[in-house]
Write a protein that holds these residues in place. Structure first.
Motif, PDB file in Angstrom:
ATOM      1  N   TYR A 100       0.830  -1.212   0.000  1.00 20.91           N
ATOM      2  CA  TYR A 100       0.000   0.000   0.000  1.00 20.91           C
ATOM      3  C   TYR A 100       0.865   1.263   0.000  1.00 20.91           C
ATOM      4  O   TYR A 100       0.574   2.214  -0.726  1.00 20.91           O
ATOM      5  N   VAL A 101       1.929   1.270   0.794  1.00 18.50           N
ATOM      6  CA  VAL A 101       2.811   2.432   0.844  1.00 18.50           C
ATOM      7  C   VAL A 101       3.420   2.685  -0.536  1.00 18.50           C
ATOM      8  O   VAL A 101       3.500   3.831  -0.994  1.00 18.50           O
ATOM      9  N   ASN A 102       3.811   1.624  -1.214  1.00 17.44           N
ATOM     10  CA  ASN A 102       4.333   1.787  -2.580  1.00 17.44           C
ATOM     11  C   ASN A 102       3.268   2.357  -3.504  1.00 17.44           C
ATOM     12  O   ASN A 102       3.544   3.239  -4.322  1.00 17.44           O
ATOM     13  N   THR A 103       2.047   1.874  -3.361  1.00 19.60           N
ATOM     14  CA  THR A 103       0.949   2.346  -4.213  1.00 19.60           C
ATOM     15  C   THR A 103       0.717   3.845  -4.031  1.00 19.60           C
ATOM     16  O   THR A 103       0.622   4.586  -5.018  1.00 19.60           O
ATOM     17  N   ILE A 104       0.641   4.301  -2.787  1.00 22.21           N
ATOM     18  CA  ILE A 104       0.368   5.728  -2.576  1.00 22.21           C
ATOM     19  C   ILE A 104       1.573   6.586  -2.986  1.00 22.21           C
ATOM     20  O   ILE A 104       1.400   7.715  -3.437  1.00 22.21           O
ATOM     21  N   PHE A 105       2.778   6.038  -2.862  1.00 26.01           N
ATOM     22  CA  PHE A 105       3.969   6.747  -3.329  1.00 26.01           C
ATOM     23  C   PHE A 105       3.905   6.947  -4.843  1.00 26.01           C
ATOM     24  O   PHE A 105       4.139   8.045  -5.354  1.00 26.01           O
ATOM     25  N   TYR A 106       3.558   5.888  -5.570  1.00 23.18           N
ATOM     26  CA  TYR A 106       3.437   5.989  -7.025  1.00 23.18           C
ATOM     27  C   TYR A 106       2.278   6.903  -7.420  1.00 23.18           C
ATOM     28  O   TYR A 106       2.374   7.661  -8.394  1.00 23.18           O
ATOM     29  N   LEU A 107       1.181   6.837  -6.668  1.00 22.42           N
ATOM     30  CA  LEU A 107       0.036   7.705  -6.971  1.00 22.42           C
ATOM     31  C   LEU A 107       0.400   9.175  -6.822  1.00 22.42           C
ATOM     32  O   LEU A 107      -0.052  10.008  -7.612  1.00 22.42           O
ATOM     33  N   ALA A 108       1.223   9.503  -5.849  1.00 23.07           N
ATOM     34  CA  ALA A 108       1.658  10.893  -5.680  1.00 23.07           C
ATOM     35  C   ALA A 108       2.362  11.377  -6.941  1.00 23.07           C
ATOM     36  O   ALA A 108       2.127  12.492  -7.417  1.00 23.07           O
ATOM     37  N   GLN A 109       3.204  10.532  -7.504  1.00 23.43           N
ATOM     38  CA  GLN A 109       3.940  10.907  -8.710  1.00 23.43           C
ATOM     39  C   GLN A 109       3.037  10.992  -9.938  1.00 23.43           C
ATOM     40  O   GLN A 109       3.159  11.915 -10.742  1.00 23.43           O
ATOM     41  N   VAL A 110       2.134  10.028 -10.067  1.00 25.12           N
ATOM     42  CA  VAL A 110       1.227  10.002 -11.220  1.00 25.12           C
ATOM     43  C   VAL A 110       0.268  11.187 -11.175  1.00 25.12           C
ATOM     44  O   VAL A 110       0.023  11.844 -12.197  1.00 25.12           O
ATOM     45  N   GLU A 111      -0.279  11.469 -10.004  1.00 26.92           N
ATOM     46  CA  GLU A 111      -1.189  12.612  -9.881  1.00 26.92           C
ATOM     47  C   GLU A 111      -0.475  13.915 -10.238  1.00 26.92           C
ATOM     48  O   GLU A 111      -1.054  14.783 -10.894  1.00 26.92           O
ATOM     49  N   LEU A 112       0.777  14.048  -9.836  1.00 26.28           N
ATOM     50  CA  LEU A 112       1.557  15.234 -10.197  1.00 26.28           C
ATOM     51  C   LEU A 112       1.739  15.318 -11.711  1.00 26.28           C
ATOM     52  O   LEU A 112       1.562  16.386 -12.308  1.00 26.28           O
ATOM     53  N   ALA A 113       2.041  14.182 -12.339  1.00 25.33           N
ATOM     54  CA  ALA A 113       2.218  14.150 -13.798  1.00 25.33           C
ATOM     55  C   ALA A 113       0.933  14.531 -14.525  1.00 25.33           C
ATOM     56  O   ALA A 113       0.978  15.105 -15.616  1.00 25.33           O
ATOM     57  N   LEU A 114      -0.209  14.226 -13.914  1.00 27.38           N
ATOM     58  CA  LEU A 114      -1.509  14.569 -14.507  1.00 27.38           C
ATOM     59  C   LEU A 114      -1.953  15.989 -14.180  1.00 27.38           C
ATOM     60  O   LEU A 114      -3.001  16.429 -14.623  1.00 27.38           O
ATOM     61  N   GLY A 115      -1.152  16.690 -13.372  1.00 23.26           N
ATOM     62  CA  GLY A 115      -1.485  18.063 -13.021  1.00 23.26           C
ATOM     63  C   GLY A 115      -2.433  18.176 -11.838  1.00 23.26           C
ATOM     64  O   GLY A 115      -2.957  19.256 -11.562  1.00 23.26           O
ATOM     65  N   ASN A 116      -2.653  17.074 -11.149  1.00 22.55           N
ATOM     66  CA  ASN A 116      -3.533  17.063  -9.972  1.00 22.55           C
ATOM     67  C   ASN A 116      -2.682  17.316  -8.729  1.00 22.55           C
ATOM     68  O   ASN A 116      -2.370  16.399  -7.967  1.00 22.55           O
ATOM     69  N   HIS A 117      -2.312  18.560  -8.539  1.00 25.80           N
ATOM     70  CA  HIS A 117      -1.353  18.909  -7.493  1.00 25.80           C
ATOM     71  C   HIS A 117      -1.856  18.633  -6.079  1.00 25.80           C
ATOM     72  O   HIS A 117      -1.098  18.148  -5.234  1.00 25.80           O
ATOM     73  N   GLU A 118      -3.115  18.945  -5.821  1.00 27.06           N
ATOM     74  CA  GLU A 118      -3.645  18.720  -4.476  1.00 27.06           C
ATOM     75  C   GLU A 118      -3.676  17.233  -4.122  1.00 27.06           C
ATOM     76  O   GLU A 118      -3.304  16.848  -3.012  1.00 27.06           O
ATOM     77  N   GLU A 119      -4.099  16.396  -5.069  1.00 30.83           N
ATOM     78  CA  GLU A 119      -4.114  14.957  -4.829  1.00 30.83           C
ATOM     79  C   GLU A 119      -2.692  14.446  -4.626  1.00 30.83           C
ATOM     80  O   GLU A 119      -2.443  13.604  -3.763  1.00 30.83           O
ATOM     81  N   SER A 120      -1.762  14.970  -5.400  1.00 32.31           N
ATOM     82  CA  SER A 120      -0.361  14.575  -5.268  1.00 32.31           C
ATOM     83  C   SER A 120       0.161  14.886  -3.871  1.00 32.31           C
ATOM     84  O   SER A 120       0.806  14.052  -3.230  1.00 32.31           O
ATOM     85  N   VAL A 121      -0.149  16.093  -3.383  1.00 33.33           N
ATOM     86  CA  VAL A 121       0.279  16.484  -2.036  1.00 33.33           C
ATOM     87  C   VAL A 121      -0.343  15.563  -0.988  1.00 33.33           C
ATOM     88  O   VAL A 121       0.328  15.140  -0.034  1.00 33.33           O
TER      89      VAL A 121
END
Length: 133
Positions: A100-121
């Motif tokens: 799960y920790v790996n999943t949320i770490f990757y999601l932070a990066q993917v959300e940033l790449a998609l321009g979803n800054h708040e979700e990334s944070v």
């Protein structure tokens, strides 16, 4: 056809074939559907024991798609991994928590790449909190 879910050689070949297929056409959830289909066909297998490996497989698929500049597909796969964790019998088990920790770490990066800054944070914050525990 019975498939051992932990057979690395099978999954390596299977992953290669599915990635080849998906790269030749628009991804219509074929990777996700294939994984889900394999699990459903294995009704005699207790997937709880391999749930961390399945989540890790979704994470691996997501990293591959992200590397190929398909962040939206990566996002879909990572949210599926989150869903598996949330619906597991013991979502706080140590081996599931690590995936799960790996999943949320990757999601932070993917959300940033998609321009979803708040979700990334939010995912960055969750990752850091989990790492501190």
């Amino acid at each position: 056809l019975a498939v051992n879910l932990l057979d690395g050689e099978y999954w390596t070949q299977h992953l290669y074939e599915k990635v080849q297929e998906a790269s030749e056409r628009t991804l219509d959830n074929s990777l996700v559907a294939t994984v889900k289909e394999q699990l459903l066909l294995q009704s005699s297998t207790d997937i709880r024991g391999v749930l961390p490996e399945i989540i890790a497989m979704y994470n691996t698929f997501a990293v591959l798609w992200s590397d190929w500049a398909h962040s939206k597909t990566a996002q879909l796969l990572l949210y599926r991994a989150l869903h598996l964790k949330d619906t597991s019998v013991d979502p706080t088990a140590e081996n599931i928590e690590s995936a799960y920790v790996n999943t949320i770490f990757y999601l932070a990066q993917v959300e940033l790449a998609l321009g979803n800054h708040e979700e990334s944070v939010q995912f960055c914050t969750k990752t850091l909190r989990k790492k501190q525990q």
